[in-house]
Design a protein around this motif. Sequence first.
Motif, PDB file in Angstrom:
ATOM      1  N   GLN A   1     -25.603   1.786  34.252  1.00 24.82           N
ATOM      2  CA  GLN A   1     -26.566   1.324  35.258  1.00 24.82           C
ATOM      3  C   GLN A   1     -26.808  -0.225  35.350  1.00 24.82           C
ATOM      4  N   ARG A   2     -26.387  -1.143  34.295  1.00 23.94           N
ATOM      5  CA  ARG A   2     -26.591  -2.509  34.526  1.00 23.94           C
ATOM      6  C   ARG A   2     -25.329  -2.980  34.981  1.00 23.94           C
ATOM      7  N   LYS A   3     -24.269  -2.434  34.533  1.00 23.36           N
ATOM      8  CA  LYS A   3     -22.970  -2.865  35.181  1.00 23.36           C
ATOM      9  C   LYS A   3     -22.990  -2.485  36.555  1.00 23.36           C
TER      10      LYS A   3
ATOM     11  N   GLY B   1     -24.859  -6.915  42.849  1.00 21.74           N
ATOM     12  CA  GLY B   1     -25.405  -8.240  43.050  1.00 21.74           C
ATOM     13  C   GLY B   1     -23.896  -9.162  43.435  1.00 21.74           C
ATOM     14  N   MET B   2     -23.040  -8.939  42.720  1.00 23.64           N
ATOM     15  CA  MET B   2     -21.713  -9.805  43.150  1.00 23.64           C
ATOM     16  C   MET B   2     -21.246  -9.418  44.581  1.00 23.64           C
TER      17      MET B   2
ATOM     18  N   MET C   1     -25.485  -2.595  38.629  1.00 24.37           N
ATOM     19  CA  MET C   1     -26.249  -3.429  39.324  1.00 24.37           C
ATOM     20  C   MET C   1     -25.802  -4.956  39.492  1.00 24.37           C
ATOM     21  N   ILE C   2     -24.947  -5.403  38.335  1.00 19.91           N
ATOM     22  CA  ILE C   2     -24.334  -6.610  38.411  1.00 19.91           C
ATOM     23  C   ILE C   2     -23.118  -6.584  39.585  1.00 19.91           C
ATOM     24  N   LEU C   3     -22.543  -5.561  39.732  1.00 20.47           N
ATOM     25  CA  LEU C   3     -21.443  -5.253  40.671  1.00 20.47           C
ATOM     26  C   LEU C   3     -22.014  -5.422  41.882  1.00 20.47           C
TER      27      LEU C   3
END
Length: 192
Positions: free
Chosen positions: A22-24, A30-31, A26-28
Amino acid sequence: MTPAPDWVKTPSKEEQEWSFMQRKAMILVGMVGAALALSACDRNKQPQLLNVKSNQEGGPDEFAVLPNKPLTLPDNYNALPAPTKGGSNRTDVTPLQDAVVALGGNPNAGISDGALVNHASRFGVTPNIRTALATEDLEFRRKNDGRLLERLFNVNVYFKAYRKQSLDQYAELERLRRLGVRTNSAPPEGYE
């Protein structure tokens, strides 16, 4: 280190992996959002409304290929002028001189557009019309540059931008036919 109390549940290995995924994600997301936001910020470039894709770099220039006059044999080969690099050729198209000959004039008398320019400018001219039109058109293209995703994916928005300024060709064709003006045949409306 003291063990955790019974009421504190330690996440299982699957839950830890899911949280990491989930963190990965969300980072993707966001990018990608940041890239979209940054691509929309560059508004100082020239707007491209007509995004035509070409499979050739530069592509052929259809205006560079002109039909030449037919080849003819000269009466005397010794009277031919010497070839000059970048000079004119006997088979080069000369539309202005050909029009003068067709209208019964002398092509060697010289062709001047002075009378035409004088007649067209009899009501006055704007001296900086080219720069004024260029700035107005640039402002129009910036206002009608398309939405974010249209700009991002280079979608052709030319016809949508100039829709209000375009002529309804079928209505004009019918108007001219009602007036008795001979017109060329045209494909039926909606024919692609």
